[in-house]
Scaffold this motif. Structure first.
Motif, mmCIF file in Angstrom:
data_model
loop_
_atom_site.group_PDB
_atom_site.id
_atom_site.type_symbol
_atom_site.label_atom_id
_atom_site.label_comp_id
_atom_site.label_asym_id
_atom_site.label_seq_id
_atom_site.Cartn_x
_atom_site.Cartn_y
_atom_site.Cartn_z
ATOM 1 N N SER A 11 88.938 44.106 -24.759
ATOM 2 C CA SER A 11 88.251 45.406 -24.746
ATOM 3 C C SER A 11 87.865 45.796 -23.330
ATOM 4 O O SER A 11 88.081 46.929 -22.902
ATOM 5 C CB SER A 11 86.983 45.356 -25.603
ATOM 6 O OG SER A 11 87.256 45.759 -26.912
ATOM 7 N N ASN A 12 87.286 44.851 -22.595
ATOM 8 C CA ASN A 12 86.864 45.156 -21.222
ATOM 9 C C ASN A 12 88.067 45.531 -20.367
ATOM 10 O O ASN A 12 87.981 46.408 -19.504
ATOM 11 C CB ASN A 12 86.136 43.955 -20.608
ATOM 12 C CG ASN A 12 84.794 43.714 -21.266
ATOM 13 O OD1 ASN A 12 84.152 44.647 -21.739
ATOM 14 N ND2 ASN A 12 84.373 42.453 -21.318
ATOM 15 N N LEU A 18 86.738 45.455 -15.992
ATOM 16 C CA LEU A 18 86.802 44.114 -15.401
ATOM 17 C C LEU A 18 86.853 44.198 -13.884
ATOM 18 O O LEU A 18 87.350 45.176 -13.324
ATOM 19 C CB LEU A 18 88.051 43.388 -15.895
ATOM 20 C CG LEU A 18 88.083 42.972 -17.361
ATOM 21 C CD1 LEU A 18 89.385 42.231 -17.649
ATOM 22 C CD2 LEU A 18 86.894 42.103 -17.706
ATOM 23 N N ASP A 19 86.363 43.136 -13.230
ATOM 24 C CA ASP A 19 86.541 43.124 -11.777
ATOM 25 C C ASP A 19 88.009 42.847 -11.474
ATOM 26 O O ASP A 19 88.765 42.361 -12.323
ATOM 27 C CB ASP A 19 85.591 42.125 -11.108
ATOM 28 C CG ASP A 19 85.917 40.696 -11.461
ATOM 29 O OD1 ASP A 19 87.092 40.296 -11.338
ATOM 30 O OD2 ASP A 19 84.992 39.967 -11.854
ATOM 31 N N LEU A 20 88.387 43.181 -10.262
ATOM 32 C CA LEU A 20 89.811 43.181 -9.891
ATOM 33 C C LEU A 20 90.469 41.813 -10.092
ATOM 34 O O LEU A 20 91.608 41.719 -10.570
ATOM 35 C CB LEU A 20 89.948 43.640 -8.432
ATOM 36 C CG LEU A 20 91.358 44.029 -7.991
ATOM 37 C CD1 LEU A 20 91.930 45.151 -8.836
ATOM 38 C CD2 LEU A 20 91.333 44.440 -6.509
ATOM 39 N N GLN B 27 100.429 50.409 -15.630
ATOM 40 C CA GLN B 27 99.868 51.578 -16.305
ATOM 41 C C GLN B 27 98.680 51.245 -17.189
ATOM 42 O O GLN B 27 97.898 52.113 -17.523
ATOM 43 C CB GLN B 27 100.931 52.210 -17.214
ATOM 44 C CG GLN B 27 102.113 52.770 -16.476
ATOM 45 C CD GLN B 27 103.169 53.175 -17.474
ATOM 46 O OE1 GLN B 27 102.873 53.908 -18.410
ATOM 47 N NE2 GLN B 27 104.373 52.709 -17.299
ATOM 48 N N ILE B 28 98.537 49.982 -17.550
ATOM 49 C CA ILE B 28 97.547 49.639 -18.561
ATOM 50 C C ILE B 28 96.125 49.881 -18.083
ATOM 51 O O ILE B 28 95.228 50.070 -18.867
ATOM 52 C CB ILE B 28 97.723 48.165 -18.993
ATOM 53 C CG1 ILE B 28 97.044 47.919 -20.321
ATOM 54 C CG2 ILE B 28 97.188 47.200 -17.933
ATOM 55 C CD1 ILE B 28 97.722 48.574 -21.468
ATOM 56 N N MET B 29 95.902 49.906 -16.780
ATOM 57 C CA MET B 29 94.529 50.023 -16.333
ATOM 58 C C MET B 29 93.934 51.409 -16.492
ATOM 59 O O MET B 29 92.754 51.610 -16.290
ATOM 60 C CB MET B 29 94.398 49.555 -14.882
ATOM 61 C CG MET B 29 94.260 48.051 -14.803
ATOM 62 S SD MET B 29 93.212 47.393 -16.115
ATOM 63 C CE MET B 29 91.672 48.189 -15.718
ATOM 64 N N GLU B 30 94.765 52.373 -16.829
ATOM 65 C CA GLU B 30 94.186 53.652 -17.207
ATOM 66 C C GLU B 30 93.439 53.401 -18.506
ATOM 67 O O GLU B 30 94.016 52.864 -19.451
ATOM 68 C CB GLU B 30 95.304 54.665 -17.423
ATOM 69 C CG GLU B 30 94.814 56.046 -17.756
ATOM 70 C CD GLU B 30 95.995 56.980 -17.991
ATOM 71 O OE1 GLU B 30 95.902 57.794 -18.902
ATOM 72 O OE2 GLU B 30 96.989 56.844 -17.273
#
Lengths: 79, 236
Positions: A11-12, A18-20, B27-30
């Motif tokens: 979820s996060n 989340l942090d990088l 792309q998933i970080m969008e």
């Protein structure tokens, strides 16, 4: 990073919270783990398909009743 | 992680928002809920004016607010109660209660969040009346965060392409109705109504960790339920 950790942070990760370092660890793991890749992909699609679903309109009858009740309530003392 | 035998079908046929195995995972970080960021901005001036006018007793101003949010509030109460009549009543009662108690709205949160909290309470009252044995939504429950998903399969083409709009709406309504109310409501507020985690926690009287835990479980459960319909290779 293992599959269990990916599930725990799913979820996060999808919410961009989340942090990088942790985010990159998950992405590196997914490069080699098709299960986690598919899990993340289909969970993301699950959220998006609900997110894109249309709100439901109230029926004319309910809208009309609501309007009448609101007007009526105006003439009563406010709590 | 367990996968059903024969479930793999190569790379996914990407629809607009999905990942492409060929292009990596960038792309998933969008955020999955792209509308979320937008929804958490401050209310617009127009809304503040409408709220102020409604506070002064202007029914037309309040009706403008009703028009703005009635569809979302009805969808919310429909999903919580799973009953059209209860949802209509709960929506109506929520708006009336909001109007009646508008003087108590301090403007510290969005009007919509405040309205959602009222609507959730009205819907829960209906739900409890009909299903008194259902677990209380504001009760802290243990969730197993070590829960491991099953049935991990590629969904193939976009579900929106595979099903007619009505049919898809029916599937979504059915699967969300199968979720326990305590998970359903958190998912509803967070992912459909686009409240933040903190707003969801406030609306349901839960802690932030409890919201996060239930949201994860709800998302995973819904994914698994939708897998029945969307996995690649099932007969149409």
């Amino acid at each position: 990073m293992n599959c269990r950790s990916v599930v725990r942070e799913l979820s996060n990760y999808l919410d961009g919270e989340l942090d990088l370092n942790l985010q990159q660890s998950i992405e590196v793991h997914m490069e080699h783990c098709e299960d986690c890749h598919l899990l993340v992909d289909t969970t993301k699609k699950t959220i998006q398909i609900f997110c894109n679903s249309e709100p439901l309109p109230l029926s004319d009858d309910v809208r009309s009743r609501l309007h009448d009740a609101l007007v009526k309530r105006l003439h009563k003392p406010r709590t | 992680m367990r996968v059903h035998a024969g479930a793999r079908h190569g790379g996914c046929l990407c629809y607009a928002l999905s990942l492409s195995p060929d292009k990596g995972h960038q792309q998933i970080m969008e955020p999955a809920n792209a509308k979320l960021a937008k929804s958490q901005t401050a209310p617009d001036d127009n809304e503040s004016s409408l709220v102020a006018a409604a506070k002064a007793g202007d029914v037309a101003a309040f009706e403008a607010l009703v028009n703005r949010y009635e569809r979302k509030i009805f969808r919310l109460t429909q999903h919580i109660t799973q009953n059209t009549e209860d949802a209509q009543d709960a929506s109506q009662e929520a708006f009336l209660k909001a109007f009646e108690h508008l003087g108590e709205f301090q403007g510290n949160s969005r009007f919509y969040t405040w309205l959602v909290r009222i609507a959730v309470n009205q819907a829960l009252m209906k739900l409890r009346k009909r299903h008194p044995r259902d677990i209380s939504l504001d009760q802290e429950i243990e969730t197993d965060d070590n829960f491991m998903p099953r049935e991990i399969e590629d969904w193939g083409p976009s579900p929106e392409q595979r099903y007619a709009q009505d049919e898809l709406a029916g599937i979504l309504s059915h699967v969300i109705g199968e979720l326990e109310p305590s998970f359903r409501t958190v998912f509803q507020l967070r992912d459909i109504e686009e409240l933040s985690t903190e707003e969801t926690a406030e609306a349901l009287g839960l802690s932030v960790p409890a919201v996060k835990s239930r949201l994860l479980r709800a998302r995973l459960k819904l994914r698994e339920k939708l897998n029945r319909y969307f996995r690649r290779g099932i007969a149409q």
